[in-house]
Scaffold this active site. Structure first.
Site, PDB file in Angstrom:
ATOM      1  N   CYS A 189       0.826  -1.207   0.000  1.00  0.00           N
ATOM      2  CA  CYS A 189       0.000   0.000   0.000  1.00  0.00           C
ATOM      3  C   CYS A 189       0.869   1.270   0.000  1.00  0.00           C
ATOM      4  O   CYS A 189       1.537   1.526  -0.995  1.00  0.00           O
ATOM      5  CB  CYS A 189      -0.982  -0.047   1.167  1.00  0.00           C
ATOM      6  SG  CYS A 189      -2.427   0.977   0.874  1.00  0.00           S
ATOM      7  N   GLU A 240      -1.076  -8.446   5.226  1.00  0.00           N
ATOM      8  CA  GLU A 240      -0.847  -8.624   6.676  1.00  0.00           C
ATOM      9  C   GLU A 240      -2.149  -8.574   7.466  1.00  0.00           C
ATOM     10  O   GLU A 240      -2.144  -8.854   8.664  1.00  0.00           O
ATOM     11  CB  GLU A 240       0.143  -7.562   7.183  1.00  0.00           C
ATOM     12  CG  GLU A 240      -0.407  -6.144   7.355  1.00  0.00           C
ATOM     13  CD  GLU A 240      -0.588  -5.366   6.035  1.00  0.00           C
ATOM     14  OE1 GLU A 240      -0.390  -5.950   4.952  1.00  0.00           O
ATOM     15  OE2 GLU A 240      -0.939  -4.179   6.111  1.00  0.00           O
ATOM     16  N   HIS A 299      -3.296  -5.199   1.447  1.00  0.00           N
ATOM     17  CA  HIS A 299      -2.714  -5.465   2.776  1.00  0.00           C
ATOM     18  C   HIS A 299      -2.736  -6.967   3.118  1.00  0.00           C
ATOM     19  O   HIS A 299      -3.641  -7.412   3.816  1.00  0.00           O
ATOM     20  CB  HIS A 299      -3.510  -4.709   3.842  1.00  0.00           C
ATOM     21  CG  HIS A 299      -3.338  -3.238   3.785  1.00  0.00           C
ATOM     22  ND1 HIS A 299      -2.323  -2.578   4.462  1.00  0.00           N
ATOM     23  CD2 HIS A 299      -4.021  -2.281   3.126  1.00  0.00           C
ATOM     24  CE1 HIS A 299      -2.406  -1.289   4.227  1.00  0.00           C
ATOM     25  NE2 HIS A 299      -3.420  -1.078   3.423  1.00  0.00           N
TER      26      HIS A 299
HETATM   27  N1  GLN Z   1      -3.499   6.376   0.575  1.00  0.00           N
HETATM   28  C1  GLN Z   1      -2.354   6.167   1.398  1.00  0.00           C
HETATM   29  C2  GLN Z   1      -1.138   6.920   0.875  1.00  0.00           C
HETATM   30  O1  GLN Z   1      -1.014   7.187  -0.304  1.00  0.00           O
HETATM   31  C3  GLN Z   1      -2.016   4.701   1.517  1.00  0.00           C
HETATM   32  C4  GLN Z   1      -3.054   4.011   2.320  1.00  0.00           C
HETATM   33  C5  GLN Z   1      -2.567   2.779   3.026  1.00  0.00           C
HETATM   34  O2  GLN Z   1      -1.367   2.497   3.122  1.00  0.00           O
HETATM   35  N2  GLN Z   1      -3.493   2.036   3.582  1.00  0.00           N
HETATM   36  O3  GLN Z   1      -0.300   7.215   1.650  1.00  0.00           O
END
Ligand code: GLN
Length: 196
Positions: free
Chosen positions: A84, A181, A179
Site C-alpha cells: 500500500c 498482513e 494489505h
Molecule cells: N493512501 C495512502 C497513501 O497514499 C495509503 C493508504 C494505506 O497504506 N493504507 O499514503
C-alpha cells in the site's frame, strides 16, 4: 534469517504478526527487527515497508537516514516488500498527488503509481484476486489503495483489477497495493520469505 520491518508508522504490528505466523508455519528460526532508526537495515536479510500514510513515511525515512539504507539494500539484492503506502514509496514515478505533497520516493522499482486510485466510493474494499506465482483467490484488502498505472520492462505484473496493476515484482522487490498482513492467509508472506 533477520527480517526488518520499517516501524515508523502504519501497519507495523500486523506485519510483525503475519511474519511470525509465517515463520511458525515454516518451522524456521527467524528474527523480526522493528526499525525506527538508521543502522539496522544493513544487518537485515529482507525489509518490509508497511502501509500507512506515504507522505509521513517518506518524510521520516529520509529524515532518519533509513531511506538511503533501504535503497542500498535493494540495490545489493536484499528482498524488499512494500504494501500500500509502501508500494508508493518504492516507485520511481509518482502522480500529481505525489508531486503536490513533494513526496520523495525511493525510486527502486520502475513503476508509475497513482495514489488513492480506487476513489472515495471504494476507499476500502476486499476483492478475491489471482496473484501470478503466489496463488489464486487471495483475499486482498484495499484501504485507500494506490495502484500501478505503468510497469517498466523489468517489472512483472502479478495481479490486476481492471486496468490497474495491484501486485508487481522487479527482481527482489515486491509491491502490493493491498494489505496481505490483515488476513490470516500467509501465502504472500510465504512467497516473500521464499525470496530470501
Ligand atoms: N493512501 C495512502 C497513501 O497514499 C495509503 C493508504 C494505506 O497504506 N493504507 O499514503
Amino acid at each position: 534469517m533477520k527480517i526488518g520491518v520499517i516501524a515508523i508508522q502504519g501497519n507495523v504490528a500486523e506485519h510483525n504478526d503475519a511474519l511470525k505466523r509465517t515463520l511458525d508455519e515454516r518451522s524456521e528460526p527467524g528474527e523480526i527487527v522493528l526499525i525506527r532508526h538508521s543502522g539496522l537495515v544493513p544487518d537485515c536479510d529482507a525489509i518490509v515497508l508497511p502501509g500507512g500514510e506515504s507522505t509521513t513515511l517518506a518524510r521520516l525515512i529520509w529524515k532518519e537516514g533509513i531511506a538511503t539504507e533501504i535503497r542500498d539494500a535493494a540495490m545489493s539484492g536484499v528482498p524488499v516488500l512494500g504494501t500500500c503506502a509502501g508500494l508508493v514509496l518504492l516507485a520511481k514515478h509518482g502522480d500529481g498527488g505525489v508531486a503536490r505533497t513533494k513526496q520523495r520516493l525511493l525510486g527502486i522499482m520502475d513503476i508509475e503509481i497513482k495514489r488513492n486510485a480506487f476513489g472515495r466510493q471504494y476507499d476500502s474494499f476486499e476483492a478475491s484476486i489471482d496473484i501470478s506465482g503466489i496463488g489464486e483467490a487471495f483475499p486482498a484488502v484495499f484501504i485507500r489503495a494506490p495502484a500501478i498505472v505503468r510497469c517498466g520492462s523489468e517489472v512483472s505484473a502479478l495481479a490486476r483489477i481492471g486496468d490497474y496493476v495491484v501486485a508487481a515484482q522487479q527482481g527482489g522487490v515486491l509491491a502490493l497495493a493491498f494489505h496481505p498482513e490483515m488476513v490470516p492467509d500467509t501465502r504472500v508472506h510465504q512467497y516473500f520469505m521464499g525470496m530470501i
